[in-house]
Design a protein around this motif. Sequence first.
Motif, PDB file in Angstrom:
ATOM      1  N   VAL A  46       7.106  14.713 -58.990  1.00 37.09           N
ATOM      2  CA  VAL A  46       8.207  14.523 -58.035  1.00 37.09           C
ATOM      3  C   VAL A  46       9.556  14.861 -58.685  1.00 37.09           C
ATOM      4  O   VAL A  46      10.397  15.518 -58.073  1.00 37.09           O
ATOM      5  CB  VAL A  46       8.211  13.065 -57.484  1.00 37.09           C
ATOM      6  CG1 VAL A  46       9.529  12.737 -56.796  1.00 37.09           C
ATOM      7  CG2 VAL A  46       7.048  12.851 -56.528  1.00 37.09           C
ATOM      8  N   CYS A  91       9.971  18.501 -58.518  1.00 32.06           N
ATOM      9  CA  CYS A  91       9.453  19.187 -57.324  1.00 32.06           C
ATOM     10  C   CYS A  91      10.534  20.041 -56.642  1.00 32.06           C
ATOM     11  O   CYS A  91      11.687  19.624 -56.514  1.00 32.06           O
ATOM     12  CB  CYS A  91       8.910  18.143 -56.350  1.00 32.06           C
ATOM     13  SG  CYS A  91       8.276  18.872 -54.830  1.00 32.06           S
ATOM     14  N   LYS A  92      10.117  21.221 -56.208  1.00 31.65           N
ATOM     15  CA  LYS A  92      11.047  22.082 -55.458  1.00 31.65           C
ATOM     16  C   LYS A  92      10.376  22.571 -54.188  1.00 31.65           C
ATOM     17  O   LYS A  92      10.679  23.654 -53.675  1.00 31.65           O
ATOM     18  CB  LYS A  92      11.450  23.273 -56.318  1.00 31.65           C
ATOM     19  CG  LYS A  92      12.338  22.856 -57.472  1.00 31.65           C
ATOM     20  CD  LYS A  92      13.114  24.012 -58.045  1.00 31.65           C
ATOM     21  CE  LYS A  92      14.198  23.490 -58.950  1.00 31.65           C
ATOM     22  NZ  LYS A  92      14.384  24.268 -60.143  1.00 31.65           N
ATOM     23  N   ALA A  93       9.439  21.766 -53.695  1.00 31.03           N
ATOM     24  CA  ALA A  93       8.616  22.216 -52.573  1.00 31.03           C
ATOM     25  C   ALA A  93       9.380  22.294 -51.250  1.00 31.03           C
ATOM     26  O   ALA A  93       8.954  22.971 -50.325  1.00 31.03           O
ATOM     27  CB  ALA A  93       7.394  21.318 -52.428  1.00 31.03           C
ATOM     28  N   CYS A  94      10.478  21.565 -51.137  1.00 29.95           N
ATOM     29  CA  CYS A  94      11.247  21.673 -49.889  1.00 29.95           C
ATOM     30  C   CYS A  94      12.743  21.758 -50.200  1.00 29.95           C
ATOM     31  O   CYS A  94      13.165  21.539 -51.338  1.00 29.95           O
ATOM     32  CB  CYS A  94      10.926  20.520 -48.922  1.00 29.95           C
ATOM     33  SG  CYS A  94      11.885  19.031 -49.220  1.00 29.95           S
ATOM     34  N   LEU A 140      15.131  19.834 -49.707  1.00 33.25           N
ATOM     35  CA  LEU A 140      15.834  18.639 -50.176  1.00 33.25           C
ATOM     36  C   LEU A 140      16.032  18.659 -51.696  1.00 33.25           C
ATOM     37  O   LEU A 140      16.846  17.916 -52.238  1.00 33.25           O
ATOM     38  CB  LEU A 140      15.088  17.364 -49.757  1.00 33.25           C
ATOM     39  CG  LEU A 140      15.047  17.085 -48.251  1.00 33.25           C
ATOM     40  CD1 LEU A 140      14.347  15.768 -47.960  1.00 33.25           C
ATOM     41  CD2 LEU A 140      16.460  17.057 -47.661  1.00 33.25           C
ATOM     42  N   ARG A 180      19.724  17.487 -54.452  1.00 31.64           N
ATOM     43  CA  ARG A 180      19.486  16.165 -55.046  1.00 31.64           C
ATOM     44  C   ARG A 180      20.024  16.114 -56.465  1.00 31.64           C
ATOM     45  O   ARG A 180      20.114  17.135 -57.150  1.00 31.64           O
ATOM     46  CB  ARG A 180      17.986  15.860 -55.063  1.00 31.64           C
ATOM     47  CG  ARG A 180      17.250  16.645 -56.137  1.00 31.64           C
ATOM     48  CD  ARG A 180      15.897  16.144 -56.480  1.00 31.64           C
ATOM     49  NE  ARG A 180      15.302  17.044 -57.457  1.00 31.64           N
ATOM     50  CZ  ARG A 180      14.158  17.679 -57.291  1.00 31.64           C
ATOM     51  NH1 ARG A 180      13.436  17.510 -56.196  1.00 31.64           N
ATOM     52  NH2 ARG A 180      13.703  18.481 -58.232  1.00 31.64           N
ATOM     53  N   VAL A 182      10.133  10.537 -47.903  1.00 31.37           N
ATOM     54  CA  VAL A 182      10.603  11.701 -48.666  1.00 31.37           C
ATOM     55  C   VAL A 182      11.282  11.198 -49.947  1.00 31.37           C
ATOM     56  O   VAL A 182      11.953  10.175 -49.946  1.00 31.37           O
ATOM     57  CB  VAL A 182      11.555  12.651 -47.884  1.00 31.37           C
ATOM     58  CG1 VAL A 182      10.810  13.356 -46.776  1.00 31.37           C
ATOM     59  CG2 VAL A 182      12.793  11.944 -47.379  1.00 31.37           C
ATOM     60  N   CYS A 193      13.421  12.862 -51.969  1.00 33.32           N
ATOM     61  CA  CYS A 193      14.759  13.365 -52.303  1.00 33.32           C
ATOM     62  C   CYS A 193      15.709  13.084 -51.139  1.00 33.32           C
ATOM     63  O   CYS A 193      15.291  13.064 -49.977  1.00 33.32           O
ATOM     64  CB  CYS A 193      14.719  14.865 -52.585  1.00 33.32           C
ATOM     65  SG  CYS A 193      13.578  15.284 -53.918  1.00 33.32           S
ATOM     66  N   MET A 228       5.871  18.571 -46.486  1.00 34.20           N
ATOM     67  CA  MET A 228       5.723  18.997 -47.880  1.00 34.20           C
ATOM     68  C   MET A 228       5.636  17.803 -48.832  1.00 34.20           C
ATOM     69  O   MET A 228       5.011  17.870 -49.881  1.00 34.20           O
ATOM     70  CB  MET A 228       6.907  19.884 -48.313  1.00 34.20           C
ATOM     71  CG  MET A 228       6.993  21.240 -47.641  1.00 34.20           C
ATOM     72  SD  MET A 228       5.445  22.128 -47.595  1.00 34.20           S
ATOM     73  CE  MET A 228       5.264  22.607 -49.301  1.00 34.20           C
ATOM     74  N   CYS A 229       6.283  16.717 -48.461  1.00 31.90           N
ATOM     75  CA  CYS A 229       6.336  15.555 -49.350  1.00 31.90           C
ATOM     76  C   CYS A 229       5.163  14.603 -49.144  1.00 31.90           C
ATOM     77  O   CYS A 229       4.897  13.739 -49.976  1.00 31.90           O
ATOM     78  CB  CYS A 229       7.649  14.805 -49.124  1.00 31.90           C
ATOM     79  SG  CYS A 229       8.270  14.007 -50.608  1.00 31.90           S
ATOM     80  N   TYR A 244       2.504  13.263 -51.840  1.00 30.18           N
ATOM     81  CA  TYR A 244       2.891  12.328 -52.908  1.00 30.18           C
ATOM     82  C   TYR A 244       2.624  10.890 -52.458  1.00 30.18           C
ATOM     83  O   TYR A 244       2.081  10.089 -53.203  1.00 30.18           O
ATOM     84  CB  TYR A 244       4.370  12.493 -53.277  1.00 30.18           C
ATOM     85  CG  TYR A 244       4.689  13.817 -53.938  1.00 30.18           C
ATOM     86  CD1 TYR A 244       4.044  14.197 -55.109  1.00 30.18           C
ATOM     87  CD2 TYR A 244       5.640  14.677 -53.398  1.00 30.18           C
ATOM     88  CE1 TYR A 244       4.336  15.409 -55.717  1.00 30.18           C
ATOM     89  CE2 TYR A 244       5.944  15.888 -54.008  1.00 30.18           C
ATOM     90  CZ  TYR A 244       5.279  16.251 -55.168  1.00 30.18           C
ATOM     91  OH  TYR A 244       5.567  17.450 -55.773  1.00 30.18           O
TER      92      TYR A 244
HETATM   93 FE1  SF4 Z   1       9.508  17.793 -53.260  1.00 33.85          FE
HETATM   94 FE2  SF4 Z   1       9.481  15.729 -51.593  1.00 33.85          FE
HETATM   95 FE3  SF4 Z   1      11.683  16.297 -52.959  1.00 33.85          FE
HETATM   96 FE4  SF4 Z   1      10.919  17.884 -50.995  1.00 33.85          FE
HETATM   97  S1  SF4 Z   1      11.557  15.745 -50.796  1.00 33.85           S
HETATM   98  S2  SF4 Z   1      11.618  18.522 -53.019  1.00 33.85           S
HETATM   99  S3  SF4 Z   1       8.695  17.784 -51.180  1.00 33.85           S
HETATM  100  S4  SF4 Z   1       9.719  15.624 -53.809  1.00 33.85           S
END
Ligand code: SF4
Length: 220
Positions: A14, A17-20, A22, A26, A86, A88, A103-104, A107
């Motif tokens: 986490v 993470c750069k999956a979305c 947000l 952050r 979420v 972030c 996407m989150c 987790y």
């Molecule tokens: Fe990754 Fe979740 Fe942060 Fe999006 S909100 S970047 S999915 S950890």
Amino acid sequence: MQAEKALNTIREEVRICKACKLSENRKNAVPGEGPANAEVMFIGEGPGFYENEQGKPFVGQAGHLLDQLLDAAGLKREEVYITNVVKCRPPKNRDPEPDELSMCRHYLDRQIEAIKPRVIVTLGRFSMARFVENGKIGALHGKARLIDDQLVVTMYHPAAALHQPDLKGTLMADFAGIRHLLEKAHHIEAVRPVAVTQDLVKTKENKEPENIKPEQLSLF
Ligand code: SF4
Ligand code: URA
């Protein structure tokens, strides 16, 4: 310990993470915190300003109210797990968007799987929506349902009580019910072997077992 290891892995993932989208604004991702053997898990919406600064869940104003609520419910913050749907902070605390939630999601799924809390408390509508489709918080708050072997109880978000002080009493009352739910959860654990035995009997003799009824839960 297996659960702790899984939680550490999730935390590390986490944090980077750069999956979305947000991830773009952050400062710190907020994976969640609490012991791996927590019996109660609280799931909020997403980090706010202070959470983003510190990388910890519920440390701002809503967090102070959460502390009071936990205290009134006879729960210690150190013994429960606290996280969000979420990890972030959404810019200006806007609602998380569907692609971000999606996407989150894994987790949180993995955190639940690792901890296997007896009771899950959802705080607010996004967290509730993770378990109950089209639920109305006004009707469902404080009520528990059994989902995948876990008692899930939906509650208002503490931040809602900051804007609508009337809700504080409602939240207090709902939190006060958590201990009772924990006892119920222990009871479910205790009756589960009966249900398993019943299945085995059914398979073995290939007929309905007579006079054995696992205790019905009347949670609503
Ligand atoms: Fe990754 Fe979740 Fe942060 Fe999006 S909100 S970047 S999915 S950890
Ligand atoms: N609100 C949330 O939903 N989560 C936090 O961590 C803080 C405020």
